[in-house]
Design a protein around this motif. Structure first.
Motif, PDB file in Angstrom:
ATOM      1  N   ARG A 101      42.483 -29.740 -32.647  1.00 45.19           N
ATOM      2  CA  ARG A 101      42.271 -28.448 -31.972  1.00 45.19           C
ATOM      3  C   ARG A 101      42.799 -27.306 -32.840  1.00 45.19           C
ATOM      4  N   SER A 102      43.969 -27.507 -33.452  1.00 45.40           N
ATOM      5  CA  SER A 102      44.561 -26.451 -34.280  1.00 45.40           C
ATOM      6  C   SER A 102      43.717 -26.151 -35.520  1.00 45.40           C
ATOM      7  N   LEU A 103      42.844 -27.082 -35.880  1.00 44.05           N
ATOM      8  CA  LEU A 103      41.951 -26.896 -37.025  1.00 44.05           C
ATOM      9  C   LEU A 103      40.560 -26.420 -36.593  1.00 44.05           C
ATOM     10  N   GLY A 104      40.436 -26.061 -35.309  1.00 41.24           N
ATOM     11  CA  GLY A 104      39.193 -25.481 -34.826  1.00 41.24           C
ATOM     12  C   GLY A 104      38.220 -26.442 -34.168  1.00 41.24           C
ATOM     13  N   PHE A 105      38.591 -27.684 -34.011  1.00 35.43           N
ATOM     14  CA  PHE A 105      37.714 -28.650 -33.337  1.00 35.43           C
ATOM     15  C   PHE A 105      37.793 -28.442 -31.832  1.00 35.43           C
ATOM     16  N   GLU A 106      36.645 -28.615 -31.168  1.00 31.77           N
ATOM     17  CA  GLU A 106      36.567 -28.541 -29.717  1.00 31.77           C
ATOM     18  C   GLU A 106      35.904 -29.802 -29.191  1.00 31.77           C
ATOM     19  N   VAL A 107      36.307 -30.215 -28.002  1.00 27.54           N
ATOM     20  CA  VAL A 107      35.694 -31.385 -27.380  1.00 27.54           C
ATOM     21  C   VAL A 107      34.269 -31.028 -26.967  1.00 27.54           C
ATOM     22  N   VAL A 108      33.303 -31.847 -27.417  1.00 32.27           N
ATOM     23  CA  VAL A 108      31.902 -31.610 -27.069  1.00 32.27           C
ATOM     24  C   VAL A 108      31.310 -32.787 -26.291  1.00 32.27           C
ATOM     25  N   GLY A 109      32.101 -33.846 -26.115  1.00 31.20           N
ATOM     26  CA  GLY A 109      31.607 -34.992 -25.368  1.00 31.20           C
ATOM     27  C   GLY A 109      32.678 -36.045 -25.175  1.00 31.20           C
ATOM     28  N   ARG A 110      32.345 -37.038 -24.360  1.00 41.04           N
ATOM     29  CA  ARG A 110      33.254 -38.150 -24.080  1.00 41.04           C
ATOM     30  C   ARG A 110      32.425 -39.427 -24.036  1.00 41.04           C
TER      31      ARG A 110
END
Length: 170
Positions: free
Chosen positions: A137-146
């Motif tokens: 998350r701190s590197l800009g990743f966001e959850v887009v699925g599970r």
């Protein structure tokens, strides 16, 4: 303790790569799609092939000629050159908490950003890996699925979060 350096590994050092990967699979079995039992039997050609493959970017953190971490990306896997998949992120347990994972990922993301054909970077992370999720998350990743029940170890299953970010800022 020695200075830490981010390197690529020459194919001749495949045994060190194998040992680090097996250590990762033993210490954090739910963090990876493969198992120690599967991987321990892979022949020399498998490990050499991974290091030599043009579709793999594998970076290592090295301290005093000892590999202490790794992060890799597969480019154009499954025919999608626009998306790079980060895999195999690992820092040796006795080296954690020093920013090695961040250094590896920043270096890997910088390499991916240099390649015009890559638009997105994706990764999967087991839902219980809270420190890894926070780093991503701190590197800009966001959850887009599970992916429900994607990781199975013994009689237990774990969900895998799919996280993504653009390859370049802006």
């Amino acid at each position: 303790m020695g200075e830490m350096e981010i390197i690529e590994l020459p194919v001749e050092r495949w045994r060190e790569y194998r040992e680090l990967r097996l250590t990762a699979l033993r210490s954090d079995p739910i963090a990876f799609g493969s198992t120690y039992e599967q991987s321990v039997g892979y022949p020399e050609e498998f490990w050499r092939g991974r290091l030599a493959s043009p579709s793999n970017i594998i970076l290592f953190a090295e301290r005093g000629r000892r590999l202490v971490g790794t992060a890799a990306a597969i480019v154009g896997d499954e025919g999608d050159a626009a998306t790079a998949q980060i895999v195999g992120v690992f820092v040796a347990p006795d080296e954690r908490g020093q920013g090695i994972g961040r250094c590896l990922l920043e270096a890997l993301l910088a390499r991916l950003a240099e390649r015009d054909e890559i638009a997105r970077v994706r990764l999967g992370v087991t839902e219980t890996q809270e420190a890894a999720i926070a780093l991503y998350r701190s590197l800009g990743f966001e959850v887009v699925g599970r992916l429900e029940g994607e990781i199975r170890r013994g009689d237990r299953t774990y969900d895998e979060l799919v996280m993504e970010r653009m390859a370049r800022a802006g």
